[in-house]
Design a protein around this motif. Structure first.
Motif, PDB file in Angstrom:
ATOM      1  N   PRO A  50       0.489  -1.345  -0.059  1.00 53.84           N
ATOM      2  CA  PRO A  50       0.456  -0.304   0.578  1.00 53.84           C
ATOM      3  C   PRO A  50       0.542   1.378  -0.076  1.00 53.84           C
ATOM      4  O   PRO A  50       2.167   1.479   0.364  1.00 53.84           O
ATOM      5  CB  PRO A  50      -1.011   0.115   0.906  1.00 53.84           C
ATOM      6  N   MET A  95       2.181   4.584   1.903  1.00 51.37           N
ATOM      7  CA  MET A  95       2.499   4.702   2.872  1.00 51.37           C
ATOM      8  C   MET A  95       3.271   6.572   3.522  1.00 51.37           C
ATOM      9  O   MET A  95       3.964   6.648   2.027  1.00 51.37           O
ATOM     10  CB  MET A  95       3.974   3.785   3.431  1.00 51.37           C
ATOM     11  N   GLN A 147       4.235  -0.205   9.285  1.00 54.67           N
ATOM     12  CA  GLN A 147       3.910  -1.524   7.276  1.00 54.67           C
ATOM     13  C   GLN A 147       3.773  -2.444   7.710  1.00 54.67           C
ATOM     14  O   GLN A 147       2.191  -2.300   6.635  1.00 54.67           O
ATOM     15  CB  GLN A 147       5.110  -0.805   6.437  1.00 54.67           C
ATOM     16  N   GLU A 200      -1.330   2.700   5.889  1.00 51.60           N
ATOM     17  CA  GLU A 200      -1.604   2.713   4.526  1.00 51.60           C
ATOM     18  C   GLU A 200      -2.716   3.747   4.188  1.00 51.60           C
ATOM     19  O   GLU A 200      -3.784   4.422   5.476  1.00 51.60           O
ATOM     20  CB  GLU A 200      -3.179   1.773   4.591  1.00 51.60           C
ATOM     21  N   CYS A 233      -5.419   5.543   2.194  1.00 53.03           N
ATOM     22  CA  CYS A 233      -6.110   5.503   1.506  1.00 53.03           C
ATOM     23  C   CYS A 233      -7.401   6.412   1.081  1.00 53.03           C
ATOM     24  O   CYS A 233      -7.508   7.598   1.522  1.00 53.03           O
ATOM     25  CB  CYS A 233      -7.705   4.325   2.754  1.00 53.03           C
TER      26      CYS A 233
END
Ligand code: MCN
Length: 761
Positions: free
Chosen positions: A188, A190, A663, A668, A670
């Motif tokens: 994802p 970061m 992590q 994450e 979003c």
């Protein structure tokens, strides 16, 4: 006296722990007299056509001196990675007629105070006709909505077209394999989340610019300003005061940074800017942001013979550093393993999200996590012990130097020794017994053990290049070291002083390290890719050696001896004739006898990149009823070649491990379905704290590299590379008896709980 390798405490800490650092936002008015404050007006839609930016009301607000909109500024940031196409979908400094992500700057307000700026920015009316936005990487890769219509596709870069990937054929590639496992693996977005957010300030004196900026490389900022505004290099002075972390995100100057000098020129006054945490989370580039499709094949008894890695990189709305990161992922595809047949592919994809940047590890953690995941999955499929499978396929210690099937030249290593040390320190066999007992007791809280090997690439393959170092002796017989690297938390003031001290026989406290000032340091590549010690440190070492040789010539005259008979006693830091230690000359005496420029040397150092490696073992408890994960132990071997300063190296490992664990478990970035970021503060975007972490158990190991005179490899990113796959593997291991084979990071309770529910349904 041996200084390299000793536990010298950081010279910079007494100041940081007492009066504190001076960050860019702390600069006082003596340097920025009457400075205005810049506040950016940002897009609130992820994709759309700008109909109008009406700043009339804002201009009439108290304290407002100037409002600049994109329509009044036609400026595109130059490409940030030298070896890639220079004008590929580059970022406008202010959006003009199109916005492509939430947070994109469309206008900027200059005001007497930050508060007035915020009030006025709220009054700028930005009329945007929204278009469909695509923030999902795979949907964007399928051109669900094309973000730059003129480009025709969201694919910005295809690495096989650039000759940087082999390309991927059909499934006959795996025809000879008895076992083949395929997996989609998500990495994802970061945030680097540095404690000090981005900030910059600028002023002009007689057509000469002084720019202050929180950065990982002052010369890179200077070069960008020279190129962007067509300035003469001698008219640009960039200074980087103390920096509160960069973690890769401050490598390349951002639109906000580079606009500050222009605004100062327009206003005829100094200008300051610092962003809010929310701006940092939505508008400073995050890292990682890849989706992999991987496949691994081999024999049923565990010889891995084939591996395929297909990378999608989320570039965000324009190509910045992030778009190029597969350049670091692809060369590390096979990790520590001897795999004969490898296919790779990578594409960088444009999405309606803030452009991605480097983040600690920058492309290598993704390669490591995927290959380690694939080894676990293969082991599960073939019914082989995951450690045994790894051990069977590791590159052998006597194979080095070795060129892998993807063409990387690994310098030195002993991967099995690293694995053994980590397993021994963790007490692996006892952990497995404990796990078996816990399983037998049917306790809802289960134990998981994850083991990940890693090898990574430091100081290359890009940005590479020389690093500059200069050493000069002061009239008092002390030394000044000038470095083109730029410490932003790594402690170069201490380690570079140690390197010079060792050569000069001076005390570390007698050596001042100067960095981050383009008027005082001639040139420099900056601190990125864990390159500073091996390149910048080696430059300092070589320059110090040249100065020591020049000093011996002067000492020889003072001692009335032949230069070849004169020694510099490294313990006492005095010169004497070999065999006659009672008659000495000090550095101060030698300095007093030197002519101008005699005791100064500078040099540029470049060398082949190096490959640090190690093994991380994570032990977790997972509550199968809630999905909650607790990290209980983290045991790591991180081999960075010869260590300059073990204390600093331990700190670097700690920081990297913490970020890698974060992590795996928490972090994450979003978006909602309209492309709005939903993780725009530290309540929604959960960084890790000491409360969630155990004390790390660091196991020593040093395998020097022949690629530089220090024998040093990089350590700055290693912790973040091994820890994520180890933790991910541990969580899945805790649930493997329930049938769970894979969960993508971050392993939030919700995801873990869902995976358990799915496996048991
Ligand atoms: N060192 C050593 N012996 C070695 C290798 C390193 O003693 N064999 C010491 C060095 O001398 C230096 C430190 O460890 O003081 C890190 O050195 P190195 O591995 O050469 O890495 P760099 O100095 O080039 O730092 C870059 C690296 C990167 S790429 C990121 S991202 C990162 C990191 O360092 N960001 C950081 N560590 C960070 N640490 C802090 N506090 N803040 C960041 O933003």
């Amino acid at each position: 006296m041996t200084i390299i390798g000793t536990r010298v405490l950081r010279k910079e800490d007494p100041l940081f722990l007492t009066v504190g650092a001076t960050y860019t936002a702390d600069l006082d008015d003596t340097r920025l007299d009457g400075a205005l404050h810049a506040t950016f007006v940002r897009s609130f839609v992820a994709n759309g056509t700008i109909i109008d930016v009406d700043a009339d009301d804002a201009r009439a607000m108290p304290g407002v001196v100037l409002v600049l909109t994109g329509a009044e500024l036609d400026l595109i940031l130059p490409g940030s990675v030298p070896m890639f196409p220079p004008d590929l979908l580059n970022r406008p400094v202010l959006a003009r007629d199109r916005v492509r992500f939430v947070g994109e700057p469309v206008a900027v307000v200059l005001s007497e105070t930050p508060q007035q700026g915020q009030d006025a920015a709220d009054m700028v009316f930005v009329d945007v006709d929204p278009l469909d936005a695509v923030t999902d990487l795979e949907e964007a890769a399928a051109d669900a909505a094309v973000v730059h219509e003129g480009h025709g596709t969201n694919t910005a870069l295809t690495f096989s077209d650039l000759g940087m990937a082999t390309g991927i054929g059909d499934d006959s590639f795996f025809a000879d394999c008895e076992v083949v496992v395929r997996q989609r693996v998500v990495h994802p977005r970061m945030s680097a989340a540095p404690l000090e957010v981005r900030s910059a300030a600028a002023s002009w004196t007689d057509e000469r610019l002084s720019m202050f900026v929180s950065s990982q490389g002052s010369h890179r900022v200077k070069d960008t300003l020279v190129q962007l505004y067509g300035l003469a290099p001698e008219d640009v002075h960039v200074i980087t005061p103390d920096v509160g972390g960069g973690f890769g995100a401050k490598v390349a100057p951002t639109p906000e940074d580079v606009l500050i000098p222009h605004l100062s020129r327009l206003a005829g006054r100094p200008v300051r800017w610092f962003e809010t945490r929310t701006e940092n989370l939505i508008a400073a580039g995050p890292g990682r942001a890849q989706v992999h499709h991987a496949a691994i094949g081999g024999t049923r008894d565990g010889d891995i013979t084939h591996y395929r890695l297909d990378v999608l990189m989320d570039a965000g709305a324009y190509t910045r550093v992030g778009a190029f990161l597969p350049f670091f992922t692809l060369p590390m595809a096979p990790g520590n393993y001897d795999i004969a047949n490898i296919e790779t592919q990578a594409r960088s994809i444009i999405t309606n999200a803030v452009p991605t940047e480097a983040f600690r590890g920058a492309g290598r953690p993704e390669a490591t996590l995927t290959i380690e995941r694939m080894f676990d999955l293969f082991a599960a499929e073939a019914g082989i012990d995951p450690i045994g499978l790894r051990r069977r396929n590791l590159i052998a210690a006597d194979a080095f130097p070795v060129t892998t099937a993807v063409g990387s030249e690994y310098d030195t290593g002993d991967y099995e020794a690293a694995l053994d040390r980590a397993l021994d320190a963790a007490g692996y066999a006892a952990l497995r017994s404990e796990q078996a007992a816990r399983r037998a007791s049917a306790d809802p809280v289960q134990i998981g053990i994850g083991v990940a090997n890693y090898v990574e690439i430091t100081a290359g393959p890009a940005p590479g290049g020389n690093e500059y170092g200069k050493v000069e002796i002061t009239p008092q017989g002390r030394a000044r070291v000038y470095s083109g690297a730029l410490s932003h938390g790594q402690g170069h003031a201490t380690t570079f002083a140690m390197i010079a001290a060792e050569k000069l026989g001076l005390d570390v406290s007698d050596i001042e390290v100067i960095q981050g000032d383009t008027d005082r340091v001639e040139r420099g590549g900056g601190t990125v890719a864990s390159r500073s010690t091996q390149l910048g440190g080696s430059a300092v070492l070589n320059a110090a050696e040249t100065v020591a040789d020049a000093a011996k010539e002067i000492a020889a005259e003072l001692l009335e001896a032949a230069v070849q008979d004169v020694v510099l006693d490294a313990d006492s830091g005095v010169f004497h004739v070999s065999g006659t230690p009672a008659v000495t000359r000090t550095w101060a005496e030698v300095a007093a006898a030197a002519t101008d420029g005699q005791l100064v040397a500078d040099t540029d150092f470049n060398a082949k990149c190096t490959y640090p490696f190690g093994t991380h073992v994570a032990v977790v408890e997972v509550d199968a009823e809630t999905g909650g994960v607790e990290l209980k132990r983290m045991v790591t071997v991180d081999d960075a070649g010869t260590l300059i300063n073990p204390v600093i190296v331990e700190g670097q490992r700690h920081g990297g491990i913490a970020q890698g664990v974060a992590q795996a478990l928490l972090e994450e970035i979003c978006f909602d379905e309209d492309g709005n970021p939903v993780t725009s503060n530290f309540a929604d975007y959960s960084i890790i704290s000491a409360a969630e972490l155990p004390s790390f158990e660091l196991v020593p190991m040093e395998t020097p590299t022949p690629n530089n005179p220090l024998g040093a490899k990089g350590i700055g990113e290693s912790g973040a590379i091994g820890s994520t796959p180890a933790v991910q593997s541990a969580v899945i291991d805790a649930l493997s008896h329930l049938g769970v084979r894979h969960i993508d990071i971050p392993l939030t309770p919700q995801k873990v709980w869902s995976a358990i529910a799915e496996a048991s349904s």
